[in-house]
Design a protein around this motif. Structure first.
Motif, PDB file in Angstrom:
ATOM      1  N   GLY A 155      22.406  63.149  49.146  1.00 53.62           N
ATOM      2  CA  GLY A 155      22.890  62.952  50.509  1.00 53.62           C
ATOM      3  C   GLY A 155      23.929  61.864  50.652  1.00 53.62           C
ATOM      4  N   ARG A 156      24.147  61.061  49.628  1.00 56.25           N
ATOM      5  CA  ARG A 156      25.159  60.005  49.690  1.00 56.25           C
ATOM      6  C   ARG A 156      26.144  60.194  48.548  1.00 56.25           C
ATOM      7  N   ALA A 157      27.395  60.403  48.875  1.00 58.50           N
ATOM      8  CA  ALA A 157      28.409  60.679  47.861  1.00 58.50           C
ATOM      9  C   ALA A 157      28.718  59.431  47.045  1.00 58.50           C
ATOM     10  N   ASP A 158      28.965  59.626  45.758  1.00 51.72           N
ATOM     11  CA  ASP A 158      29.374  58.515  44.898  1.00 51.72           C
ATOM     12  C   ASP A 158      30.765  58.032  45.291  1.00 51.72           C
ATOM     13  N   LYS A 159      31.018  56.761  45.068  1.00 55.85           N
ATOM     14  CA  LYS A 159      32.315  56.181  45.378  1.00 55.85           C
ATOM     15  C   LYS A 159      32.893  55.504  44.145  1.00 55.85           C
ATOM     16  N   VAL A 160      34.206  55.419  44.104  1.00 54.13           N
ATOM     17  CA  VAL A 160      34.901  54.743  43.010  1.00 54.13           C
ATOM     18  C   VAL A 160      35.823  53.695  43.603  1.00 54.13           C
ATOM     19  N   GLY A 161      35.753  52.474  43.089  1.00 50.69           N
ATOM     20  CA  GLY A 161      36.596  51.394  43.584  1.00 50.69           C
ATOM     21  C   GLY A 161      37.550  50.892  42.512  1.00 50.69           C
ATOM     22  N   TRP A 162      38.640  50.291  42.972  1.00 50.63           N
ATOM     23  CA  TRP A 162      39.659  49.716  42.082  1.00 50.63           C
ATOM     24  C   TRP A 162      39.330  48.233  41.922  1.00 50.63           C
ATOM     25  N   MET A 163      38.833  47.841  40.755  1.00 47.72           N
ATOM     26  CA  MET A 163      38.307  46.493  40.561  1.00 47.72           C
ATOM     27  C   MET A 163      39.313  45.373  40.806  1.00 47.72           C
ATOM     28  N   PRO A 164      40.625  45.543  40.492  1.00 47.63           N
ATOM     29  CA  PRO A 164      41.555  44.436  40.781  1.00 47.63           C
ATOM     30  C   PRO A 164      41.652  44.078  42.261  1.00 47.63           C
ATOM     31  N   MET A 165      41.195  44.974  43.168  1.00 44.32           N
ATOM     32  CA  MET A 165      41.244  44.704  44.605  1.00 44.32           C
ATOM     33  C   MET A 165      39.826  44.535  45.135  1.00 44.32           C
ATOM     34  N   THR A 166      39.599  43.486  45.928  1.00 51.66           N
ATOM     35  CA  THR A 166      38.276  43.272  46.504  1.00 51.66           C
ATOM     36  C   THR A 166      37.892  44.397  47.463  1.00 51.66           C
ATOM     37  N   SER A 167      38.891  45.031  48.067  1.00 52.54           N
ATOM     38  CA  SER A 167      38.625  46.153  48.971  1.00 52.54           C
ATOM     39  C   SER A 167      38.300  47.436  48.218  1.00 52.54           C
ATOM     40  N   GLY A 168      38.599  47.458  46.921  1.00 59.56           N
ATOM     41  CA  GLY A 168      38.350  48.654  46.125  1.00 59.56           C
ATOM     42  C   GLY A 168      39.431  49.707  46.222  1.00 59.56           C
ATOM     43  N   LYS A 169      40.499  49.418  46.960  1.00 61.51           N
ATOM     44  CA  LYS A 169      41.568  50.397  47.143  1.00 61.51           C
ATOM     45  C   LYS A 169      42.649  50.220  46.072  1.00 61.51           C
ATOM     46  N   PHE A 170      43.165  51.347  45.607  1.00 61.63           N
ATOM     47  CA  PHE A 170      44.231  51.329  44.605  1.00 61.63           C
ATOM     48  C   PHE A 170      45.556  50.951  45.263  1.00 61.63           C
ATOM     49  N   THR A 171      46.314  50.084  44.601  1.00 69.88           N
ATOM     50  CA  THR A 171      47.663  49.749  45.060  1.00 69.88           C
ATOM     51  C   THR A 171      48.630  49.863  43.890  1.00 69.88           C
ATOM     52  N   LEU A 172      49.807  50.372  44.174  1.00 67.91           N
ATOM     53  CA  LEU A 172      50.815  50.543  43.139  1.00 67.91           C
ATOM     54  C   LEU A 172      51.296  49.199  42.606  1.00 67.91           C
ATOM     55  N   ALA A 173      51.339  48.190  43.485  1.00 67.66           N
ATOM     56  CA  ALA A 173      51.795  46.863  43.067  1.00 67.66           C
ATOM     57  C   ALA A 173      50.874  46.272  42.003  1.00 67.66           C
ATOM     58  N   LEU A 174      49.552  46.383  42.223  1.00 65.93           N
ATOM     59  CA  LEU A 174      48.618  45.852  41.237  1.00 65.93           C
ATOM     60  C   LEU A 174      48.595  46.703  39.977  1.00 65.93           C
ATOM     61  N   ALA A 175      48.837  47.999  40.118  1.00 64.40           N
ATOM     62  CA  ALA A 175      48.932  48.859  38.934  1.00 64.40           C
ATOM     63  C   ALA A 175      50.102  48.423  38.067  1.00 64.40           C
ATOM     64  N   PHE A 176      51.214  48.050  38.712  1.00 67.97           N
ATOM     65  CA  PHE A 176      52.368  47.552  37.954  1.00 67.97           C
ATOM     66  C   PHE A 176      52.018  46.255  37.229  1.00 67.97           C
ATOM     67  N   CYS A 177      51.277  45.365  37.900  1.00 66.66           N
ATOM     68  CA  CYS A 177      50.859  44.111  37.264  1.00 66.66           C
ATOM     69  C   CYS A 177      49.954  44.374  36.068  1.00 66.66           C
ATOM     70  N   GLU A 178      49.176  45.468  36.138  1.00 66.43           N
ATOM     71  CA  GLU A 178      48.269  45.797  35.049  1.00 66.43           C
ATOM     72  C   GLU A 178      49.024  46.281  33.810  1.00 66.43           C
ATOM     73  N   VAL A 179      50.138  46.991  34.011  1.00 66.22           N
ATOM     74  CA  VAL A 179      50.806  47.646  32.881  1.00 66.22           C
ATOM     75  C   VAL A 179      51.963  46.833  32.304  1.00 66.22           C
ATOM     76  N   HIS A 180      52.558  45.937  33.097  1.00 70.40           N
ATOM     77  CA  HIS A 180      53.718  45.228  32.566  1.00 70.40           C
ATOM     78  C   HIS A 180      53.276  44.053  31.690  1.00 70.40           C
ATOM     79  N   GLN A 181      54.084  43.742  30.706  1.00 73.17           N
ATOM     80  CA  GLN A 181      53.779  42.668  29.768  1.00 73.17           C
ATOM     81  C   GLN A 181      54.092  41.332  30.421  1.00 73.17           C
ATOM     82  N   ALA A 182      53.034  40.606  30.766  1.00 69.77           N
ATOM     83  CA  ALA A 182      53.209  39.358  31.504  1.00 69.77           C
ATOM     84  C   ALA A 182      53.588  38.208  30.584  1.00 69.77           C
TER      85      ALA A 182
END
Length: 208
Positions: A155-182
């Motif tokens: 009765g309760r659907a599973d959820k998936v969150g994006w760990m880099p964001m406290t809200s759990g929402k995916f953002t393209l900006a943080l995805a870029f930070c994840e993939v670029h060589q810092a």
């Protein structure tokens, strides 16, 4: 000629770092392409759509073949990295016990030998985690972490969150930070491109 000589001693990879990392803020097309690939995989894993259903039916049940599309190959190249940033909230237990990251920093298949026939229901007895069943398939060191997780219920659907964001929402900006060589960051470097500093001087200051 002066501009050519100025760019001659600047290493081109350095230009693609953020200003706080000693670059100019330009972005590599390769990193942008990879960030958008992460977005594709995120939507494939978290949204119910005709496109996702088609990919699951045609590619997820078989190994990668020569008939796989370029988009699917592109998504697979970043799938492992995206999965490590995804955290599942188990409610009804529809997420995959072995391949989804639902209780720690990584999915079980990255650390253990997968027993594909076993699912969440195989480790639950009378609405509770069965320690004996868990002990037969998993190392003892992992079991305490699993026992702290809520029991899957219908009765309760599973959820998936994006760990880099406290809200759990995916953002393209943080995805870029994840993939670029810092590189190393510095508050001083961010002032190199101050509006009152001439552009040529800012470029000259890159050669520190």
């Amino acid at each position: 000629m002066a501009e050519k000589s100025m760019f001659h001693w600047i290493q081109w990879p350095q230009l693609c770092y953020p200003v706080e990392e000693g670059g100019t803020g330009f972005r590599r097309l390769r990193d942008i392409y990879k960030a958008f690939s992460c977005k594709l995989w995120w939507r494939f894993r978290t949204r119910s759509s005709l496109w996702a259903t088609y990919l699951q039916a045609n590619y997820c049940q078989v190994t990668l073949s020569l008939s796989a599309t370029d988009i699917w190959r592109r998504m697979l190249n970043v799938s492992r990295q995206v999965e490590l940033s995804m955290l599942g909230q188990v409610n009804e237990g529809s997420c995959h016990f072995w391949y989804d990251n639902w209780f720690s920093s990584s999915a079980l298949f990255l650390r253990l030998i997968v027993i594909p026939d076993l699912t969440f229901k195989d480790f639950i007895t009378n609405g509770e985690w069965d320690v004996q069943l868990l002990s037969r398939a998993l190392p003892k060191g992992i079991i305490p972490s699993i026992l702290q997780q809520s029991i899957p219920e219908d009765g309760r659907a599973d959820k998936v969150g994006w760990m880099p964001m406290t809200s759990g929402k995916f953002t393209l900006a943080l995805a870029f930070c994840e993939v670029h060589q810092a590189s190393n960051t510095s508050g001083i470097l961010s002032h190199v491109w101050h509006p009152r500093i001439p552009l040529k001087v800012s470029f000259f200051m890159l050669d520190y």
